[in-house]
Scaffold this active site. Sequence first.
Site: not given
Length: 266
Positions: A2-3
């Site tokens: 996840p960014e």
Amino acid sequence: MPELPEVETIKRELDKAVLGKKVVDIIVNNAKVIKEPKKERFIKELKNIAIKKIIRKGKLLIFELSSRKSLTIHLKMTGQLIYPGDGAVSRVSFRLSDGKLLDFNDRRLFGELRIVGDWRKLKFIKELGPEPFDINADKFKEMLAQKKTKIKVLLLDQKFISGIGNLYANEALFRAEINPQRPANSLSGKEKELLFKEIKNTLSEAIKYNGSSVDQYVQLSGRPGNYVKYHKVYDRDGEKCFHCNGKIKRISLGSRGTYFCPSCQK
Ligand SMILES: [Zn+2]
């Protein structure tokens, strides 16, 4: 992994779902994800403590607690937060004052839960570079000026700029028509401005569509994020470029998969 857009999506959902609620019980199914303090103390420190504020810093989620301490959650590779959860595959579940579970799932066990005094003093936080939304184009240009590192590798360096991961670095460089292998200081003023604009556009659009479900990322509800269908280069090795019909190429840069269109990105 996840960014920024994925963690921001979860942060916004947590604000609606769990903010102000109390943790009434903590069920630990695998203590490996608890980095500090030790399991027993971790449980004790959270019991009957309310969640006062939820913050995202880079890819880190921070729950500021009524005890004046904070619970920090790093999802890393395969971490998920699910609410309401059922505890079926959770590593740690938090029973909240509404009777529902907030599950921390993590298939590969790289995630990290911590209870800390002042999260601002965490070494990792102090080292984070600014987020794209916290700076302007002039600052970005100035930051790139002396850097000989390849532009894509530099964008992934969280100490340089935080929140951009592999996926969105690929997408932003495509949109700015910049070859990921260019040394950062070789970009013209115009190219730097365009890249900065496209980084922010890419991240904003990804947030709007609740992130990209590649790997294990899901929203708080367990539903996938919807941004994958808007990806232009990421994971499209050998497929047609949407601009020129040429082939998207995959190379490795800084040991990360790098996708780009050799004819559009100069
Ligand atoms: Zn192209």
